[in-house]
Design a protein around this motif. Structure first.
Motif, short mmCIF file in Angstrom:
data_model
loop_
_atom_site.label_atom_id
_atom_site.label_comp_id
_atom_site.label_asym_id
_atom_site.label_seq_id
_atom_site.Cartn_x
_atom_site.Cartn_y
_atom_site.Cartn_z
N THR A 58 -3.43 -4.28 -1.45
CA THR A 58 -4.27 -3.68 -0.48
C THR A 58 -4.28 -2.08 -0.24
OG1 THR A 58 -2.79 -4.00 1.35
CG2 THR A 58 -4.28 -5.82 0.74
N ALA A 59 -3.50 -1.62 -0.96
CA ALA A 59 -2.95 -0.02 -0.39
C ALA A 59 -3.03 0.67 -1.82
CB ALA A 59 -1.51 -0.19 0.25
N LEU A 60 -3.75 0.55 -2.72
CA LEU A 60 -3.53 1.21 -3.87
C LEU A 60 -4.06 2.60 -3.72
CD1 LEU A 60 -4.79 -1.21 -6.55
CD2 LEU A 60 -2.47 -0.71 -5.99
N ASP A 61 -5.06 2.84 -2.74
CA ASP A 61 -5.25 4.19 -2.38
C ASP A 61 -4.66 5.10 -1.18
OD1 ASP A 61 -7.05 3.94 -4.40
OD2 ASP A 61 -8.81 3.11 -3.17
N ALA A 62 -3.85 4.25 -0.71
CA ALA A 62 -2.88 5.07 0.54
C ALA A 62 -2.01 6.07 0.05
CB ALA A 62 -2.33 3.92 1.20
N ASP A 63 -1.64 6.78 0.94
CA ASP A 63 -0.54 7.87 0.60
C ASP A 63 0.81 7.32 0.40
OD1 ASP A 63 0.98 10.01 0.57
OD2 ASP A 63 0.51 10.68 2.39
N PRO A 64 1.38 7.33 -0.76
CA PRO A 64 2.64 6.46 -1.06
C PRO A 64 3.76 7.06 -0.09
CG PRO A 64 1.58 7.37 -3.26
CD PRO A 64 0.91 8.00 -1.92
N ALA A 65 3.61 8.34 0.30
CA ALA A 65 4.57 8.64 1.37
C ALA A 65 4.74 7.92 2.58
CB ALA A 65 4.58 10.14 1.32
N LYS A 66 3.64 7.49 2.78
CA LYS A 66 3.39 6.69 4.24
C LYS A 66 3.77 5.11 4.00
CE LYS A 66 0.59 9.98 6.34
NZ LYS A 66 -0.67 10.00 7.35
N VAL A 67 3.98 4.68 2.67
CA VAL A 67 4.15 3.31 2.56
C VAL A 67 5.38 2.88 2.61
CG1 VAL A 67 3.36 1.65 1.04
CG2 VAL A 67 1.95 3.23 1.54
N LEU A 68 5.76 1.53 3.02
CA LEU A 68 7.02 1.01 2.98
C LEU A 68 6.44 -0.59 2.36
CD1 LEU A 68 9.93 0.12 3.72
CD2 LEU A 68 9.28 -0.30 6.05
N VAL A 69 7.45 -0.76 1.50
CA VAL A 69 7.17 -2.20 0.99
C VAL A 69 8.58 -3.03 1.33
CG1 VAL A 69 6.83 -3.76 -1.28
CG2 VAL A 69 5.84 -1.22 -0.93
N ASN A 70 8.48 -4.13 1.85
CA ASN A 70 9.55 -4.85 2.34
C ASN A 70 9.62 -6.16 1.37
OD1 ASN A 70 11.81 -5.82 3.36
ND2 ASN A 70 11.00 -6.93 5.06
N LEU A 71 10.66 -6.18 0.53
CA LEU A 71 10.79 -7.28 -0.43
C LEU A 71 11.60 -8.73 0.15
CD1 LEU A 71 11.89 -5.36 -3.71
CD2 LEU A 71 9.47 -6.10 -2.88
N HIS A 72 11.06 -9.87 0.06
CA HIS A 72 11.62 -10.90 0.39
C HIS A 72 12.16 -11.94 -0.94
CE1 HIS A 72 9.98 -11.51 4.44
NE2 HIS A 72 9.59 -10.39 3.96
N TYR A 73 11.67 -11.32 -2.13
CA TYR A 73 12.29 -12.12 -3.52
C TYR A 73 11.68 -11.09 -4.57
CZ TYR A 73 7.34 -13.59 -3.69
OH TYR A 73 5.86 -13.53 -3.60
N LEU A 74 12.10 -11.26 -5.70
CA LEU A 74 11.67 -10.65 -6.86
C LEU A 74 11.66 -11.46 -8.08
CD1 LEU A 74 13.57 -7.30 -6.87
CD2 LEU A 74 11.14 -7.51 -6.73
N TYR A 75 10.48 -11.52 -8.67
CA TYR A 75 10.48 -12.47 -9.98
C TYR A 75 11.21 -11.81 -11.25
CZ TYR A 75 6.53 -15.04 -8.05
OH TYR A 75 5.83 -15.86 -7.15
N ALA A 76 11.67 -10.51 -10.90
CA ALA A 76 12.49 -10.00 -12.30
C ALA A 76 13.83 -10.73 -11.82
CB ALA A 76 12.84 -8.48 -11.85
N ILE A 77 14.11 -11.40 -10.78
CA ILE A 77 15.29 -11.89 -10.70
C ILE A 77 14.96 -13.59 -10.84
CG2 ILE A 77 17.33 -12.82 -9.02
CD1 ILE A 77 17.08 -10.21 -7.78
N ASP A 78 14.10 -14.03 -10.21
CA ASP A 78 13.92 -15.53 -10.37
C ASP A 78 13.38 -15.86 -11.53
OD1 ASP A 78 14.51 -15.18 -7.63
OD2 ASP A 78 12.37 -15.83 -6.87
N ASP A 79 12.80 -15.17 -12.39
CA ASP A 79 12.30 -15.65 -13.88
C ASP A 79 13.24 -15.25 -14.81
OD1 ASP A 79 10.14 -16.74 -12.61
OD2 ASP A 79 8.77 -15.19 -13.31
N ALA A 80 14.34 -14.57 -14.77
CA ALA A 80 15.01 -14.23 -15.56
C ALA A 80 16.08 -15.13 -16.29
CB ALA A 80 16.44 -13.02 -14.89
N ASN A 81 16.12 -16.11 -15.76
CA ASN A 81 16.81 -17.16 -16.71
C ASN A 81 15.92 -18.40 -16.92
OD1 ASN A 81 19.39 -15.72 -16.97
ND2 ASN A 81 19.79 -16.22 -14.91
N SER A 82 14.65 -18.17 -16.70
CA SER A 82 13.94 -19.28 -16.71
C SER A 82 13.52 -19.69 -18.35
CB SER A 82 12.50 -18.98 -16.26
OG SER A 82 12.37 -18.73 -14.86
N SER A 83 13.45 -20.89 -18.48
CA SER A 83 13.57 -21.42 -19.73
C SER A 83 12.04 -21.49 -20.35
CB SER A 83 13.94 -22.82 -19.93
OG SER A 83 13.60 -23.82 -19.11
N PHE A 84 11.90 -21.23 -21.75
CA PHE A 84 10.58 -21.47 -22.07
C PHE A 84 9.79 -22.82 -22.04
CE2 PHE A 84 7.28 -22.10 -25.56
CZ PHE A 84 6.69 -21.04 -25.29
#
Length: 419
Positions: free
Chosen positions: A122-148
């Motif tokens: 929703t915020a691709l055009d917003a000023d990045p310096a004013k944007v805070l993103v709060n993470l509750h999870y990351l697929y970089a972790i959750d999918d790291a050991n997922s089997s094929f």
């Protein structure tokens, strides 16, 4: 804490309901707390259940609150599929939401607070310096050991992780609700983006602590959680197949109850097991916590706070879990809950608690106290305001002198990023 009111715009992927989704519990604390502290807040929320729009409006009435809920659009056709491939989870926010958000931002704001990376669409055009993103999870972790599984699923996972990474690089500040997520976010961004840790919070006053005389007389082992969420599903399968037989063998009169969204359909092969009750789509989870002797929740490869564990501690249900289950919680094994990573240890800890009611009582009292103090709204909101202060300070305070008070000396929020 005395602060100068700020103009804050918040974007959430669910309405801020205290007993809605796991994330919604935090959104409820966040929106209510920011307004109570005097900040001028406009909140946008995607809504997967149309009935939640009315619930949220009743709980956050105008003009005291400016909460805008939007049903999630059911996209169809080739164009929609291509958009999902290009921007995973962007369907949460229809185009009208983005236009209205842009109109609000044009009127001026101090911080655009995005809850989860996917709100970033929703915020691709917003000023990045004013944007805070709060993470509750990351697929970089959750999918790291997922089997094929298959080519399609593998492609979806790869595109999802790439989009997640790209969004985190786009905005100026990141927060995370656990140190594990904080560390992962710092690694993904190469230390180029400030990363903060926000302690997770619920409003414990909404959770009735079950008095001893109302607890179940028969030993009941429970697992409560949405079965369409992979961590809860993996915890349920592990309990049913690897833990429950050993528990039942040592405590023959014990009963196992699994409760959650789509529980019977997702666990259909286990619904006829002796001594096992599987219940799905209940309107109120409190009665099932009240009728639990012990909650056993041991998920695999799941980043973020396990909210059902937090809720069990708030209601006064002793918890047996693994290292994944205590992520982000300042708990001590044997004091606030029981922790083991192997099946044998999980069985032994569960059996020991089922056989020792005085130990259950001691543990659940300690757990409730921890939730009230360490997972309190005040503690979390102090961290959020401290982060807002730093965001504005890094911009040179162009909106005037920021008078946000410093967080208390024991606050666990901090700015931590590599030079």
């Amino acid at each position: 804490m005395s602060v100068k009111p700020l103009r804050v715009v918040v974007v959430m992927i669910e309405p801020p309901l205290p007993f809605g989704s796991a994330a919604a519990r935090w959104y409820y604390v966040l929106l209510r707390g920011l307004v109570e502290r005097g900040h001028r807040v406009t909140a946008f929320a995607a809504c997967s259940d149309a009935s939640d729009v009315e619930k949220a409006a009743a709980m956050f009435p105008a003009p005291q609150y400016d909460l805008r809920c939007y049903p999630i659009e059911n996209r169809k056709g080739v164009a929609a599929k291509l958009e999902t491939i290009r921007r995973p989870h962007s369907h949460l926010f229809r185009e009208g939401v983005r236009r209205e958000l842009a109109a609000v931002l044009r009127k001026g704001y101090d911080v655009l607070h995005l809850e989860t990376a996917w709100s970033g669409w929703t915020a691709l055009d917003a000023d990045p310096a004013k944007v805070l993103v709060n993470l509750h999870y990351l697929y970089a972790i959750d999918d790291a050991n997922s089997s094929f599984v298959d080519i399609r699923t593998g492609l979806q996972r790869a595109l999802r992780k790439r989009a997640e990474r790209n969004l985190l690089h786009r905005f100026g500040t990141i927060a995370a609700i656990t140190p594990r997520l904080e560390s992962a976010a710092r690694k993904i961004t190469g230390g180029k983006v400030p990363v903060y840790w926000f302690p997770f919070a619920i409003d414990s006053t909404l959770y009735r602590f079950v008095p001893p005389q109302e607890r179940p007389t028969r030993p009941v082992v429970s697992l409560i959680g949405s079965m369409n969420w992979r961590p809860s599903h993996s915890a349920a399968v592990r309990l049913l197949t690897r833990l429950w037989p050993g528990i039942k063998a040592q405590v023959p009169d014990a009963k196992l109850r699994i409760v959650g969204w789509r529980a019977r359909s997702m666990l259909r092969e286990y619904v006829d097991l002796s001594g096992v009750e599987i219940i799905e789509d209940v309107p109120d989870i409190e009665p099932y916590f009240n009728d639990s002797s012990v909650l056993v929740y041991a998920a695999d490869d799941a980043s973020g706070i396990k909210v059902k564990i937090v809720e069990a501690m708030a209601f006064g249900v002793p918890v047996v879990t693994n290292t994944e289950g205590i992520e982000g919680l300042p708990v001590r094994d044997g004091v606030h809950l029981a922790v083991s990573d192997d099946d044998r240890g999980l069985i032994e800890r569960t059996v020991a608690l089922l056989r020792n009611v005085p130990e259950q009582e001691r543990m659940r009292l300690a757990a409730r106290e921890l939730i009230e103090t360490q997972c309190s709204p005040a503690r979390a909101l102090d961290a959020v305001e401290s982060c807002y202060r730093d965001i504005i300070g890094r911009r040179g305070g162009e909106h005037g002198i920021v008078t946000l008070a410093s967080p208390p000396s024991d606050s666990i929020t901090h700015s931590s990023f590599a030079p």
